[in-house]
Design an enzyme around this catalytic site. Structure first.
Site, PDB file in Angstrom:
ATOM      1  N   ARG A   1      34.406  93.968  78.567  1.00 36.19           N
ATOM      2  CA  ARG A   1      35.142  93.131  79.518  1.00 36.19           C
ATOM      3  C   ARG A   1      34.841  93.661  80.913  1.00 36.19           C
ATOM      4  O   ARG A   1      34.836  94.884  81.120  1.00 36.19           O
ATOM      5  CB  ARG A   1      36.646  93.139  79.238  1.00 36.19           C
TER       6      ARG A   1
ATOM      7  N   ARG B   1      44.332  94.990  74.449  1.00 37.15           N
ATOM      8  CA  ARG B   1      44.255  94.528  75.828  1.00 37.15           C
ATOM      9  C   ARG B   1      45.165  95.413  76.694  1.00 37.15           C
ATOM     10  O   ARG B   1      45.927  96.213  76.200  1.00 37.15           O
ATOM     11  CB  ARG B   1      44.679  93.057  75.950  1.00 37.15           C
TER      12      ARG B   1
ATOM     13  N   ASP C   1      44.375  95.908  87.095  1.00 39.30           N
ATOM     14  CA  ASP C   1      43.173  96.137  86.303  1.00 39.30           C
ATOM     15  C   ASP C   1      42.068  96.814  87.110  1.00 39.30           C
ATOM     16  O   ASP C   1      41.189  97.449  86.535  1.00 39.30           O
ATOM     17  CB  ASP C   1      42.667  94.813  85.735  1.00 39.30           C
TER      18      ASP C   1
END
Length: 329
Positions: free
Chosen positions: A87, A45, A232
């Site tokens: 994702r 992650r 992100d």
């Protein structure tokens, strides 16, 4: 320095972030399916890290399918699409996959060479952004040593090197400028209390964990000199998608006139999106909220709202720092 991602000649080696801090264990991911599962389950992650993992995944696929020079195979392209969509919020994943896939016409070795070059570049990128951010923090704050607050995890576990926002914190600590770091636990999966606290402990930097809802109170009590977070996805106008809870921190920091810094590589910018409302926010499984360490903590029939990210408007951000530039508000 240990890295979160590496290549052993045949497979991707990754720190299993689900196991920390209790266990430090490595995963050996020899197929695209294994890698996708690791990304979706958060074993791997952090926006920069999943971008690099995506590039290595394309290399895995190219080697597995034996893609030849000047031949773009449908199988590798399909694997690349699955990787890019593992994702949805962090733009780095699509960026890493696209960059590695761009070398497919030169053959599997060229794809792997590109992915490994990206790992090397990440170290230089992290270092440059961390230095730039540390210098900026010192130029805009007066108290020494500093009391810092951070959210989620932006260190070497979230990258392939020293990290982004946490990299800046470690740089400040090396200069003797950190009194303490307040680490938001970062509900629901505790990336702060599990991962950031672990990294700070390894580095010997003083820290305390606080529940997410205590951060605003800490600011009100004068316990925070500045906030540093990662990102992100950053849109063309400077809006920032980051771990859920970031927006609330930015609002509280603005109210208390505390500098709020975002540190992220250029690969996190998505200039195809004009502003933050266009960002697709990932919603994750309800069990992440209704259970803790496998134990139910909510009624069986409880409804759940579990967005993994929120969007912080650019006007709440003091400055966004990358390896190349500083965008101040």
């Amino acid at each position: 320095m240990k890295t979160s991602l590496s290549w052993d000649g045949e497979a991707v080696i990754a720190v299993d972030q689900r196991a920390l801090p209790r266990d430090y264990r490595l995963l050996r991911l020899a197929s695209v399916d294994e890698l996708i599962d690791a990304i979706r389950s958060l074993a791997i992650r952090g926006a920069p890290a999943i971008g690099l993992a995506g590039a290595l995944g394309v290399a895995l696929s190219a080697r597995w399918h034996g893609a030849m020079a000047n031949e773009v195979t449908a199988e590798v392209t399909a694997d690349a699409s699955r990787l890019a969509h593992a994702r949805p919020t962090a733009v780095n994943l699509e960026w890493g996959v696209r960059r590695a896939l761009g070398r497919l016409h030169d053959g599997p070795d060229a794809v792997l060479t590109e992915a490994l070059a990206m790992l090397e570049e990440d170290a230089a990128t992290n270092r440059a952004a961390s230095l730039r951010a540390a210098d900026l923090v010192l130029s805009l704050t007066k108290r020494r040593p500093l009391r810092l607050l951070t959210h989620c995890n932006t260190g070497r576990l979230a990258t392939a090197a020293c990290g982004t926002a946490l990299g800046a914190i470690l740089e400040l600590a090396e200069r003797g400028c950190v009194a303490e770091v307040l680490v938001d636990e970062t509900r629901p999966l505790l990336q702060g209390s599990r991962l950031t606290a672990w990294e700070l402990g390894e580095a010997g930097v003083p820290y305390r964990i606080c529940v997410d809802s205590a951060a605003a109170s800490a600011m009100a009590r004068g316990l925070v000199d500045c906030v540093l977070v990662g990102a992100d996805r950053i849109t063309a106008n400077g809006d920032v998608a980051n771990k859920i809870g970031t927006y609330g921190l930015a609002v509280a920091a603005a109210h208390h006139r505390i500098p709020f810094f975002v540190v992220a590589p250029e690969s996190t910018w998505d200039r195809s999106l004009p502003e933050g409302s266009a960002i697709l926010i990932e919603e994750r499984d309800s069990a992440e909220v209704t259970h803790c360490a496998g134990t139910a903590v909510s009624p069986v029939d409880a409804g759940v709202y579990n967005p993994a990210f929120d969007v912080t408007p650019a006007n709440l951000i003091t400055a966004t720092v990358s390896e190349l530039r500083t965008v101040a508000r």
